[in-house]
Design an enzyme around this catalytic site. Structure first.
Site, PDB file in Angstrom:
ATOM      1  CE  LYS A 240     -18.186  53.409 -22.942  1.00 46.73           C
ATOM      2  NZ  LYS A 240     -19.545  53.605 -22.839  1.00 46.73           N
TER       3      LYS A 240
HETATM    4  C1  E4P Z   1     -20.313  50.371 -20.859  1.00 45.90           C
HETATM    5  O1  E4P Z   1     -20.127  51.928 -20.953  1.00 45.90           O
HETATM    6  C2  E4P Z   1     -21.821  50.404 -22.208  1.00 45.90           C
HETATM    7  O2  E4P Z   1     -22.062  51.781 -22.206  1.00 45.90           O
HETATM    8  C3  E4P Z   1     -22.540  49.135 -21.144  1.00 45.90           C
HETATM    9  O3  E4P Z   1     -22.206  49.288 -20.354  1.00 45.90           O
HETATM   10  C4  E4P Z   1     -22.780  48.360 -22.117  1.00 45.90           C
HETATM   11  O4  E4P Z   1     -23.418  47.766 -21.302  1.00 45.90           O
HETATM   12  P1  E4P Z   1     -24.771  45.715 -21.772  1.00 45.90           P
HETATM   13  O5  E4P Z   1     -23.314  44.671 -22.331  1.00 45.90           O
HETATM   14  O6  E4P Z   1     -25.771  45.883 -20.747  1.00 45.90           O
HETATM   15  O7  E4P Z   1     -24.717  46.551 -23.203  1.00 45.90           O
END
Ligand code: E4P
Length: 214
Positions: free
Chosen positions: A83
């Site tokens: 990522k």
């Molecule tokens: C995406 O891959 C992130 O890990 C995640 O969906 C972020 O979510 P949040 O905005 O609830 O922290």
């Protein structure tokens, strides 16, 4: 439509996997921090539970550091997807990863043009954060529609991974739009199965069953 679970909590991952709801896993530094465990240990345990893609985020912000982390993470298990944040140095790294056969999930996407750049760089997944857009009075799901339209116009292979999912309507809309993946917190996966009429109907059936001579 693929369901990923958005957590680094292995207990939640095991429970969701037992319900057949885990095609993959997404993690981020905040989710890993909640476990109070070492990143590498958590990742390896997750990869032992789930055979599908497991996103592991880099923390470097310059190309060389991102590539060093990306190669290390990708070498841990063959289902790890690296990522990478949607910043210029990140896009350079996504291009190199793509050339080296390392799958990537480009994260922190908040606009359609950012998503276009990620696809051109060769991202495997793009993660638009719908909940965080909703939080600032911008329609997160509208962005999903725009990205799907743009990717379809040019036949990009990048999969749209709906992230920052907060409630079942995000999943409902994502499915109607044909998004490839939704990554959900465990609580949202559970909410998706709930309906008050199901609970009421079950209670009535069980009460009536007590009246049946046995
Ligand atoms: C995406 O891959 C992130 O890990 C995640 O969906 C972020 O979510 P949040 O905005 O609830 O922290």
């Amino acid at each position: 439509m693929k369901f990923f679970i958005d957590t680094a909590d292995v207990k939640e991952i095991r429970e969701a996997a037992a319900m057949g709801l885990v095609d993959g896993v997404t993690t981020n530094p905040s989710l890993v921090a909640k476990t109070s465990r070492k990143f590498r240990d958590v990742l390896i345990e997750i990869c032992d539970i789930v055979k599908g893609p497991v996103s592991a985020e880099v923390t470097a912000t310059q190309y060389d550091g991102i590539m060093r982390e990306a190669r290390e993470l990708a070498a841990l298990r063959n289902n790890i997807v690296v990522k990478i944040p949607l910043i210029p140095e990140g896009l350079k790294a996504v291009r190199t990863c793509s050339d080296e056969g390392i799958r990537t999930n480009v994260t922190l996407c908040f606009s359609a043009t950012q998503a276009l750049l990620a696809a051109k760089a060769g991202a495997s997944y793009i993660s638009p954060f719908v909940g965080r857009l909703d939080d600032v009075s911008t329609d997160g799901m509208q962005l999903i529609g725009e990205i799907l339209e743009i990717y379809d116009n040019y036949d990009f292979a990048t999969e749209v991974l709906v992230a920052s999912v907060r409630h079942p309507m995000h999943v409902h809309q994502a499915a109607r739009m044909g998004a490839h993946v939704a990554t959900c917190p465990f609580s949202v996966l559970l909410q998706l199965s709930k309906h008050p009429l199901t609970d009421l109907g079950l209670a009535k059936f069980l009460a009536d069953w007590e009246k049946v001579p046995k």
